[in-house]
Write a protein that holds these residues in place. Structure first.
Motif, PDB file in Angstrom:
ATOM      1  N   ASP A  47      30.329  40.804  63.337  1.00 29.50           N
ATOM      2  CA  ASP A  47      29.700  42.443  62.369  1.00 29.50           C
ATOM      3  C   ASP A  47      30.561  42.377  60.927  1.00 29.50           C
ATOM      4  O   ASP A  47      31.854  41.671  60.659  1.00 29.50           O
ATOM      5  N   ILE A  48      29.464  42.432  59.696  1.00 26.11           N
ATOM      6  CA  ILE A  48      30.227  42.055  58.555  1.00 26.11           C
ATOM      7  C   ILE A  48      29.616  43.336  58.083  1.00 26.11           C
ATOM      8  O   ILE A  48      28.549  43.513  58.270  1.00 26.11           O
ATOM      9  N   ASN A  49      29.865  43.601  56.978  1.00 21.85           N
ATOM     10  CA  ASN A  49      29.149  45.149  55.984  1.00 21.85           C
ATOM     11  C   ASN A  49      30.124  45.208  54.887  1.00 21.85           C
ATOM     12  O   ASN A  49      31.152  44.642  54.336  1.00 21.85           O
ATOM     13  N   ALA A  50      29.300  45.792  53.703  1.00 22.29           N
ATOM     14  CA  ALA A  50      29.520  45.343  52.363  1.00 22.29           C
ATOM     15  C   ALA A  50      29.351  46.895  51.787  1.00 22.29           C
ATOM     16  O   ALA A  50      28.119  47.310  52.075  1.00 22.29           O
ATOM     17  N   THR A  51      30.952  47.314  51.493  1.00 22.32           N
ATOM     18  CA  THR A  51      30.093  48.854  49.650  1.00 22.32           C
ATOM     19  C   THR A  51      30.815  48.060  48.259  1.00 22.32           C
ATOM     20  O   THR A  51      30.896  48.069  48.453  1.00 22.32           O
ATOM     21  N   HIS A  52      29.122  48.052  47.763  1.00 21.56           N
ATOM     22  CA  HIS A  52      29.249  47.586  46.204  1.00 21.56           C
ATOM     23  C   HIS A  52      30.020  48.863  45.461  1.00 21.56           C
ATOM     24  O   HIS A  52      28.417  49.546  45.643  1.00 21.56           O
ATOM     25  N   THR A  53      30.595  49.082  44.541  1.00 15.76           N
ATOM     26  CA  THR A  53      31.077  50.004  44.144  1.00 15.76           C
ATOM     27  C   THR A  53      31.453  49.837  42.826  1.00 15.76           C
ATOM     28  O   THR A  53      30.556  50.401  41.898  1.00 15.76           O
ATOM     29  N   SER A  54      30.968  48.427  42.401  1.00 13.60           N
ATOM     30  CA  SER A  54      31.016  47.916  40.705  1.00 13.60           C
ATOM     31  C   SER A  54      30.064  47.149  40.622  1.00 13.60           C
ATOM     32  O   SER A  54      29.939  45.819  41.514  1.00 13.60           O
ATOM     33  N   SER A  55      29.540  46.222  39.401  1.00 16.37           N
ATOM     34  CA  SER A  55      28.840  44.978  38.841  1.00 16.37           C
ATOM     35  C   SER A  55      29.592  44.040  38.174  1.00 16.37           C
ATOM     36  O   SER A  55      29.904  44.573  36.907  1.00 16.37           O
ATOM     37  N   ALA A  56      29.697  42.452  38.930  1.00 15.99           N
ATOM     38  CA  ALA A  56      30.668  42.075  38.023  1.00 15.99           C
ATOM     39  C   ALA A  56      29.641  41.193  36.760  1.00 15.99           C
ATOM     40  O   ALA A  56      28.375  41.360  37.714  1.00 15.99           O
ATOM     41  N   THR A  57      29.529  40.979  36.270  1.00 19.24           N
ATOM     42  CA  THR A  57      28.402  40.128  35.310  1.00 19.24           C
ATOM     43  C   THR A  57      28.950  39.238  34.445  1.00 19.24           C
ATOM     44  O   THR A  57      28.239  37.805  33.820  1.00 19.24           O
ATOM     45  N   SER A  58      29.824  38.570  34.385  1.00 18.67           N
ATOM     46  CA  SER A  58      30.391  37.522  33.844  1.00 18.67           C
ATOM     47  C   SER A  58      31.943  37.289  34.098  1.00 18.67           C
ATOM     48  O   SER A  58      32.579  38.154  34.636  1.00 18.67           O
ATOM     49  N   GLY A  59      32.552  35.737  33.750  1.00 18.58           N
ATOM     50  CA  GLY A  59      33.994  35.492  34.243  1.00 18.58           C
ATOM     51  C   GLY A  59      33.756  34.936  36.053  1.00 18.58           C
ATOM     52  O   GLY A  59      32.820  34.146  36.361  1.00 18.58           O
ATOM     53  N   SER A  60      34.926  35.373  36.556  1.00 17.55           N
ATOM     54  CA  SER A  60      34.943  35.237  37.633  1.00 17.55           C
ATOM     55  C   SER A  60      35.271  36.640  38.866  1.00 17.55           C
ATOM     56  O   SER A  60      35.828  37.527  37.683  1.00 17.55           O
ATOM     57  N   VAL A  61      34.792  36.447  39.661  1.00 16.79           N
ATOM     58  CA  VAL A  61      35.541  38.306  40.867  1.00 16.79           C
ATOM     59  C   VAL A  61      36.587  36.528  41.829  1.00 16.79           C
ATOM     60  O   VAL A  61      37.276  35.657  41.869  1.00 16.79           O
ATOM     61  N   VAL A  62      37.704  37.769  42.207  1.00 18.01           N
ATOM     62  CA  VAL A  62      39.124  37.415  42.977  1.00 18.01           C
ATOM     63  C   VAL A  62      38.549  37.887  44.893  1.00 18.01           C
ATOM     64  O   VAL A  62      38.351  39.191  44.773  1.00 18.01           O
ATOM     65  N   GLY A  63      38.243  37.313  45.229  1.00 22.13           N
ATOM     66  CA  GLY A  63      38.533  38.166  46.722  1.00 22.13           C
ATOM     67  C   GLY A  63      39.880  38.205  47.469  1.00 22.13           C
ATOM     68  O   GLY A  63      39.917  37.186  47.340  1.00 22.13           O
ATOM     69  N   VAL A  64      40.328  39.342  47.776  1.00 23.77           N
ATOM     70  CA  VAL A  64      41.664  39.292  48.485  1.00 23.77           C
ATOM     71  C   VAL A  64      41.231  40.023  50.431  1.00 23.77           C
ATOM     72  O   VAL A  64      40.822  40.674  50.043  1.00 23.77           O
ATOM     73  N   CYS A  65      41.730  38.957  50.779  1.00 26.08           N
ATOM     74  CA  CYS A  65      41.343  39.529  52.729  1.00 26.08           C
ATOM     75  C   CYS A  65      42.439  39.519  53.066  1.00 26.08           C
ATOM     76  O   CYS A  65      43.280  39.041  53.091  1.00 26.08           O
ATOM     77  N   THR A  66      42.708  40.424  54.024  1.00 26.73           N
ATOM     78  CA  THR A  66      43.836  40.864  54.648  1.00 26.73           C
ATOM     79  C   THR A  66      43.607  41.271  55.870  1.00 26.73           C
ATOM     80  O   THR A  66      42.054  42.016  55.743  1.00 26.73           O
ATOM     81  N   PRO A  67      44.203  41.560  57.325  1.00 21.95           N
ATOM     82  CA  PRO A  67      44.059  41.754  58.160  1.00 21.95           C
ATOM     83  C   PRO A  67      44.304  43.065  58.751  1.00 21.95           C
ATOM     84  O   PRO A  67      45.185  43.469  58.158  1.00 21.95           O
ATOM     85  N   VAL A  68      42.772  43.840  59.476  1.00 22.20           N
ATOM     86  CA  VAL A  68      43.233  45.158  59.569  1.00 22.20           C
ATOM     87  C   VAL A  68      43.568  45.122  60.981  1.00 22.20           C
ATOM     88  O   VAL A  68      45.138  46.159  61.768  1.00 22.20           O
ATOM     89  N   HIS A  69      42.994  44.372  61.852  1.00 24.71           N
ATOM     90  CA  HIS A  69      42.975  44.569  63.185  1.00 24.71           C
ATOM     91  C   HIS A  69      43.719  42.869  63.753  1.00 24.71           C
ATOM     92  O   HIS A  69      42.279  42.111  63.555  1.00 24.71           O
ATOM     93  N   LEU A  70      44.649  42.006  64.206  1.00 23.06           N
ATOM     94  CA  LEU A  70      44.443  40.813  64.712  1.00 23.06           C
ATOM     95  C   LEU A  70      44.976  41.006  66.538  1.00 23.06           C
ATOM     96  O   LEU A  70      46.336  40.964  66.492  1.00 23.06           O
ATOM     97  N   GLY A  71      44.108  41.181  67.106  1.00 23.62           N
ATOM     98  CA  GLY A  71      43.800  41.143  68.900  1.00 23.62           C
ATOM     99  C   GLY A  71      43.534  39.917  69.569  1.00 23.62           C
ATOM    100  O   GLY A  71      43.440  38.961  68.660  1.00 23.62           O
ATOM    101  N   ARG A  72      44.148  40.109  70.256  1.00 27.14           N
ATOM    102  CA  ARG A  72      44.099  39.284  71.860  1.00 27.14           C
ATOM    103  C   ARG A  72      42.240  37.910  71.162  1.00 27.14           C
ATOM    104  O   ARG A  72      41.991  36.982  72.076  1.00 27.14           O
ATOM    105  N   SER A  73      41.372  39.598  71.853  1.00 30.66           N
ATOM    106  CA  SER A  73      40.023  39.168  71.671  1.00 30.66           C
ATOM    107  C   SER A  73      39.399  39.464  70.242  1.00 30.66           C
ATOM    108  O   SER A  73      38.224  38.693  70.198  1.00 30.66           O
TER     109      SER A  73
END
Length: 116
Positions: free
Chosen positions: A60-86
């Protein structure tokens, strides 16, 4: 896509992506590009922390876009919310160069036994 990894630890994964070359016809960063960045970070991190003999596959993947980048670059910061066994859940916050949150991506990965 021009994604470049900046940081990759058990606690988080960080990458940048240029806006140029990844835009809609109206010159905004394409919504799908946010999702590609999010899935790249979330899937890579889920596999990094996967139990021995298992591989993470996205369910599953979903995204909510709340602003728009128009130049330069973007940075993504990924953090675990849940790290289970499965299953894992990661949140990826994508911000522009001014620090504005542009998109919030959530990905769920399922661990299945690795088979060649």
């Amino acid at each position: 896509m021009g994604i470049e990894m900046i940081e990759f630890t058990r606690e988080r994964a960080v990458a940048t992506m240029p806006v140029e070359g990844n835009t809609q016809p109206i010159m905004l960063l394409h919504g799908g590009a946010y999702v590609v960045l999010g899935e790249t970070l979330g899937s890579m991190h889920a596999n990094y922390v996967a139990p021995e003999g298992f591989v993470a596959v996205g369910v599953d993947i979903n995204a909510t876009h709340t602003s728009s980048a128009t130049s330069g670059s973007v940075v993504g910061v990924c953090t675990p919310v849940h790290l289970g066994r499965s299953m894992t859940v990661h949140e990826i916050v994508v911000s522009d160069e001014q620090g504005r949150r542009c998109s919030t991506v959530r990905i769920t990965n399922y661990y299945r036994p690795w088979q060649r």
